[in-house]
Write a protein that holds these residues in place. Structure first.
Motif, PDB file in Angstrom:
ATOM      1  N   ARG A  77       0.919  -1.198  -0.049  1.00 54.68           N
ATOM      2  CA  ARG A  77       0.071  -0.044  -0.061  1.00 54.68           C
ATOM      3  C   ARG A  77       0.762   1.348  -0.165  1.00 54.68           C
ATOM      4  O   ARG A  77       0.237   2.402   0.237  1.00 54.68           O
ATOM      5  CB  ARG A  77      -0.922   0.046   1.152  1.00 54.68           C
ATOM      6  CG  ARG A  77      -2.162  -1.321   1.025  1.00 54.68           C
ATOM      7  CD  ARG A  77      -2.894  -1.174   2.513  1.00 54.68           C
ATOM      8  NE  ARG A  77      -3.748  -2.118   2.345  1.00 54.68           N
ATOM      9  CZ  ARG A  77      -4.483  -2.682   3.294  1.00 54.68           C
ATOM     10  NH1 ARG A  77      -4.503  -2.420   4.475  1.00 54.68           N
ATOM     11  NH2 ARG A  77      -5.374  -3.553   3.105  1.00 54.68           N
ATOM     12  N   PHE A 125      -1.792   5.086   5.115  1.00 50.90           N
ATOM     13  CA  PHE A 125      -2.278   4.774   3.782  1.00 50.90           C
ATOM     14  C   PHE A 125      -3.523   5.558   3.369  1.00 50.90           C
ATOM     15  O   PHE A 125      -3.954   5.308   2.379  1.00 50.90           O
ATOM     16  CB  PHE A 125      -2.052   3.274   3.161  1.00 50.90           C
ATOM     17  CG  PHE A 125      -3.121   2.606   4.066  1.00 50.90           C
ATOM     18  CD1 PHE A 125      -3.983   2.251   3.483  1.00 50.90           C
ATOM     19  CD2 PHE A 125      -2.828   1.976   5.189  1.00 50.90           C
ATOM     20  CE1 PHE A 125      -5.089   1.321   3.844  1.00 50.90           C
ATOM     21  CE2 PHE A 125      -3.744   1.142   5.798  1.00 50.90           C
ATOM     22  CZ  PHE A 125      -4.778   0.682   5.075  1.00 50.90           C
ATOM     23  N   GLU A 126      -4.105   5.779   4.578  1.00 48.41           N
ATOM     24  CA  GLU A 126      -5.467   6.291   4.464  1.00 48.41           C
ATOM     25  C   GLU A 126      -5.616   7.961   4.688  1.00 48.41           C
ATOM     26  O   GLU A 126      -6.761   8.569   4.675  1.00 48.41           O
ATOM     27  CB  GLU A 126      -6.789   5.714   5.406  1.00 48.41           C
ATOM     28  CG  GLU A 126      -6.940   4.177   5.262  1.00 48.41           C
ATOM     29  CD  GLU A 126      -7.621   3.660   6.312  1.00 48.41           C
ATOM     30  OE1 GLU A 126      -8.044   2.518   5.987  1.00 48.41           O
ATOM     31  OE2 GLU A 126      -7.598   4.048   7.355  1.00 48.41           O
ATOM     32  N   GLY A 127      -4.431   8.721   4.620  1.00 46.99           N
ATOM     33  CA  GLY A 127      -4.332   9.903   4.834  1.00 46.99           C
ATOM     34  C   GLY A 127      -4.112  10.256   6.336  1.00 46.99           C
ATOM     35  O   GLY A 127      -4.221  11.516   6.477  1.00 46.99           O
ATOM     36  N   GLY A 152      -3.114   4.880  10.315  1.00 50.49           N
ATOM     37  CA  GLY A 152      -3.555   4.842   8.896  1.00 50.49           C
ATOM     38  C   GLY A 152      -3.037   5.568   7.875  1.00 50.49           C
ATOM     39  O   GLY A 152      -3.515   6.631   7.291  1.00 50.49           O
ATOM     40  N   ILE A 176      -8.692   5.400  11.752  1.00 51.09           N
ATOM     41  CA  ILE A 176      -9.580   5.980  10.345  1.00 51.09           C
ATOM     42  C   ILE A 176     -10.778   4.858  10.244  1.00 51.09           C
ATOM     43  O   ILE A 176     -11.857   5.377  10.366  1.00 51.09           O
ATOM     44  CB  ILE A 176      -8.876   6.349   9.228  1.00 51.09           C
ATOM     45  CG1 ILE A 176      -7.535   7.339   9.758  1.00 51.09           C
ATOM     46  CG2 ILE A 176      -9.496   6.873   8.332  1.00 51.09           C
ATOM     47  CD1 ILE A 176      -6.716   7.893   8.617  1.00 51.09           C
ATOM     48  N   SER A 177     -10.418   3.883   9.654  1.00 52.23           N
ATOM     49  CA  SER A 177     -11.389   2.949   9.136  1.00 52.23           C
ATOM     50  C   SER A 177     -12.108   2.155   9.944  1.00 52.23           C
ATOM     51  O   SER A 177     -13.188   1.855  10.042  1.00 52.23           O
ATOM     52  CB  SER A 177     -10.871   2.205   7.864  1.00 52.23           C
ATOM     53  OG  SER A 177      -9.672   1.451   8.465  1.00 52.23           O
ATOM     54  N   PRO A 206      -9.150  11.562   8.995  1.00 49.52           N
ATOM     55  CA  PRO A 206      -7.637  11.348   8.861  1.00 49.52           C
ATOM     56  C   PRO A 206      -6.997  12.838   9.265  1.00 49.52           C
ATOM     57  O   PRO A 206      -5.837  12.749  10.128  1.00 49.52           O
ATOM     58  CB  PRO A 206      -7.610  11.739   7.389  1.00 49.52           C
ATOM     59  CG  PRO A 206      -8.762  10.918   7.144  1.00 49.52           C
ATOM     60  CD  PRO A 206      -9.869  11.229   8.002  1.00 49.52           C
ATOM     61  N   THR A 248      -6.978   0.567  11.589  1.00 48.21           N
ATOM     62  CA  THR A 248      -6.462   1.986  11.576  1.00 48.21           C
ATOM     63  C   THR A 248      -7.414   2.868  12.468  1.00 48.21           C
ATOM     64  O   THR A 248      -8.691   2.447  12.516  1.00 48.21           O
ATOM     65  CB  THR A 248      -6.568   2.441  10.271  1.00 48.21           C
ATOM     66  OG1 THR A 248      -7.736   2.721   9.616  1.00 48.21           O
ATOM     67  CG2 THR A 248      -5.741   1.524   9.332  1.00 48.21           C
TER      68      THR A 248
END
Length: 258
Positions: free
Chosen positions: A48, A242-244, A240, A213-214, A220, A211
């Motif tokens: 990722r 890779f999620e910002g 997270g 986030i998710s 984020p 994460t």
């Protein structure tokens, strides 16, 4: 001896280095400056993101430098390391469950540049990674799952069993292991956390994998620190990236949240 934990760099080498610099653990050149601090990385160095091999090269280098000043750097195995090793070893082998190891690894964020750059030394290092550790009453794992209980009744036996799975030539057994170490969300209830403590020791469990986030609903832009939950018995440290979000280098013990 200060203690820090971080997890889930996912190939984001520059962000990982920035987080370590902000924590005072490396200098501008990327070398260890943390004196006698102890740093534990909780897995998912690959996928990722663009440079998983660079992330583990940094970890290995810092692990060699830190002892000169009394420090320590250690790493645990994440599910993405297991999936990378499965793709490396079994390629496009298809299991009885119609699982193609290489295709699945790419689907979950595998970077072909990483697998091309793996050396025998990288692979040997990955195969030796433990899955659990007990440090200053903190139970350290990658995934927020009770599946570790299926591998043994102590930290040592779990790590030995995990090493056996990582070295198996049986693709069906490797697939089972990858599934087990990828479980999540076991610790939202106190009973499951207590089962882990009763078996492995500790009084606070620290994990990555899920994460903020998710899995915990943190925006984020609001990712700043780790998240304590389950009556402060569990600490989630995957920011997270890779999620910002960001790589979180978290000092332990982390303060209780009111």
């Amino acid at each position: 001896m200060p203690l820090f934990a971080a997890s889930d760099m996912h190939g984001h080498r520059a962000e990982f280095r920035e987080a370590l610099r902000d924590a005072g653990l490396i200098d501008a050149a990327g070398d260890w400056s943390g004196a006698d601090a102890r740093l534990w990385l909780l897995g998912d160095y690959f996928d990722r993101g663009p440079d998983g091999v660079g992330v583990i090269d940094d970890i290995r280098r810092l692990a060699g430098q830190a002892p000169a000043s009394g420090g320590e750097v250690h790493a645990l195995l994440g599910n993405h390391e297991a999936q990378l090793l499965a793709a490396y070893r079994f390629g496009h082998t298809v299991t009885a469950q119609d699982w193609d190891f290489y295709d699945a690894w790419v689907r979950y964020g595998g970077q072909e540049s990483d697998i091309r750059r793996l050396t025998p030394e990288h692979v040997e290092w990955l195969l030796r990674l433990p899955a659990t550790a007990l440090v200053d009453d903190h139970l350290l794992v990658h995934s927020d799952t009770t599946n570790y209980l299926a591998f043994g009744d102590s930290v040592a036996t779990v790590n030995a069993m995990v090493t056996d799975y990582l070295n198996t030539d049986d693709p069906e057994a490797f697939l089972y292991f990858c599934g087990m170490i990828s479980g999540r969300a076991s610790f939202r209830t106190g009973d499951e956390v207590e089962r882990m403590f009763a078996t492995f020791g500790g009084s606070r469990l620290v994990h990555g994998h899920s994460t903020l986030i998710s899995q915990f609903g943190v925006r984020p832009d609001d990712v700043r620190t780790a998240l304590s939950y389950s009556d402060d018995r569990v600490l989630a440290v995957d920011g997270g990236v890779f999620e910002g979000g960001r790589v979180l280098v978290t000092p332990l013990p982390f303060p209780a949240q009111s």
